[in-house]
Design a protein around this motif. Sequence first.
Motif, PDB file in Angstrom:
ATOM      1  N   PHE A 192       1.191  -1.078   0.322  1.00 20.19           N
ATOM      2  CA  PHE A 192       0.149  -0.380  -0.124  1.00 20.19           C
ATOM      3  C   PHE A 192       0.840   1.127  -0.181  1.00 20.19           C
ATOM      4  O   PHE A 192       0.544   1.985  -0.966  1.00 20.19           O
ATOM      5  N   SER A 193       2.101   1.393   0.999  1.00 15.62           N
ATOM      6  CA  SER A 193       3.318   2.112   1.309  1.00 15.62           C
ATOM      7  C   SER A 193       4.058   2.116   2.074  1.00 15.62           C
ATOM      8  O   SER A 193       3.763   1.158   2.796  1.00 15.62           O
ATOM      9  N   ALA A 194       4.895   1.439   1.594  1.00 12.68           N
ATOM     10  CA  ALA A 194       6.502   1.242   2.645  1.00 12.68           C
ATOM     11  C   ALA A 194       6.772   2.839   3.264  1.00 12.68           C
ATOM     12  O   ALA A 194       7.642   2.677   3.906  1.00 12.68           O
ATOM     13  N   GLY A 195       5.785   3.292   3.201  1.00 16.18           N
ATOM     14  CA  GLY A 195       6.441   5.219   3.692  1.00 16.18           C
ATOM     15  C   GLY A 195       7.706   5.904   3.292  1.00 16.18           C
ATOM     16  O   GLY A 195       6.898   6.222   1.911  1.00 16.18           O
ATOM     17  N   ALA A 196       7.837   6.492   4.109  1.00 18.41           N
ATOM     18  CA  ALA A 196       8.869   7.516   3.096  1.00 18.41           C
ATOM     19  C   ALA A 196       9.533   7.395   2.572  1.00 18.41           C
ATOM     20  O   ALA A 196      10.542   5.991   2.796  1.00 18.41           O
ATOM     21  N   ASP A 197      10.022   8.269   0.707  1.00 21.29           N
ATOM     22  CA  ASP A 197      11.233   7.394   0.444  1.00 21.29           C
ATOM     23  C   ASP A 197      12.442   8.114   0.708  1.00 21.29           C
ATOM     24  O   ASP A 197      12.573   9.306   1.038  1.00 21.29           O
ATOM     25  N   LEU A 198      13.678   6.863   1.341  1.00 20.77           N
ATOM     26  CA  LEU A 198      15.056   7.745   1.298  1.00 20.77           C
ATOM     27  C   LEU A 198      15.495   8.323   0.501  1.00 20.77           C
ATOM     28  O   LEU A 198      16.276   9.476   0.624  1.00 20.77           O
ATOM     29  N   LYS A 199      15.029   7.619  -1.141  1.00 20.82           N
ATOM     30  CA  LYS A 199      15.549   8.679  -2.085  1.00 20.82           C
ATOM     31  C   LYS A 199      15.678  10.200  -2.514  1.00 20.82           C
ATOM     32  O   LYS A 199      16.032  10.225  -3.493  1.00 20.82           O
ATOM     33  N   GLY A 252      -1.370  -4.474   0.673  1.00 22.05           N
ATOM     34  CA  GLY A 252       0.547  -5.228   1.211  1.00 22.05           C
ATOM     35  C   GLY A 252       0.650  -4.515   2.362  1.00 22.05           C
ATOM     36  O   GLY A 252       0.253  -4.064   3.276  1.00 22.05           O
ATOM     37  N   PHE A 253       1.344  -3.884   2.042  1.00 20.00           N
ATOM     38  CA  PHE A 253       1.984  -3.922   3.482  1.00 20.00           C
ATOM     39  C   PHE A 253       2.316  -2.129   4.393  1.00 20.00           C
ATOM     40  O   PHE A 253       1.899  -0.947   2.577  1.00 20.00           O
ATOM     41  N   ALA A 254       1.616  -1.620   5.037  1.00 19.37           N
ATOM     42  CA  ALA A 254       1.683   0.327   5.164  1.00 19.37           C
ATOM     43  C   ALA A 254       3.390  -0.144   6.102  1.00 19.37           C
ATOM     44  O   ALA A 254       2.523  -0.323   7.354  1.00 19.37           O
TER      45      ALA A 254
END
Length: 245
Positions: free
Chosen positions: A59-66, A93-95
Motif C-alpha cells: 500500500f505504501s512502504a513509507g517515506a522514500d529515503l531516496k 500489502g505492506f503499510a
Amino acid sequence: MTAITYESSENIALITIRRPEARNCIDNAVVQGLHEAWKRFACGDDRVAVLTAQGEQAFSAGADLKDLPKNVWLCMPNLLVPCDKPIICAVNGFAVGAGATMVMLADMAVAEEQAQFIYPEAKIGAFAGVMAGFPPRMQYKAGLEWLMTGDAMGAQRAYEIGLVNRVVPKGQALASALETAAKIARNAPLVVQAMKSIARSTMPKSSTELYLPQRIMLDAIAQSADLQEGVASFREKRAPCFTGR
C-alpha cells in the motif's frame, strides 16, 4: 507516470498511489499529488473517497529515503485539509511508517489478508508525533505495544484492535472498499457529513495534530512575498505594499 491519479465515478473519488516500482513509497510528488487530491475531494461533488495503491506488494512502504518529502503530513487524510466526507483506505500489502499513519488517520479501512502494518520509528530513533494520536482509533494497550516494539502486525490483528474495519482475501480490498463507498454515497450526504463532523469533534487529538495546521500557516508566512516586502520597505524607509502572497 503520474504519482497520484484521481478518478471520479458515481459520487466516489478513487485516489491511487502509482509508484509500484518503489513499493508506493512517499516522495515529494506523492505528497503534492495527494494534498491536491484531498483538496479536490473536499471541495468537489464526490461524496466518498477511496485511497488505494497500484501493485500487490505494498500500500505504501513509507517515506522514500531516496527523495525524502519535505512535509509528509501534507498528504495525510483528515489532517491538513478539513473534510467532513468519509475517506476509506484499501490496503493491498505492506503499510509502513507514513503509510500506516495514513491508514490510522482515514475514517475506515479494508485490508487484504496478507497485509502487514509496521511502524518502525522506535527501532530507528525517530518519531514525528502524529501516530501518537492513535488511542481514539484503536485499542490503547494493543496499539501502544505495536508502536513501541516496532513489530509487524498482521491484518487480522489490525482488525481485532480496530485499525481496520474488515479483512478480505487477496486482491479484494479495493472492491470491498468501493462496495462500502457505494452504500455511503447513496445515503443523504448532509447526514453523512454531519455524522463524521460530530464524531471527529469529540475525538481528542495529539499535540502534533493540533500544532501542524499552525506550523503550515506560519511556514507560509515565513516564505511569503509579503515578508520580503515588509523587510525591504523597512530598510528603504517607505510604506509597504502587501499583496497577500
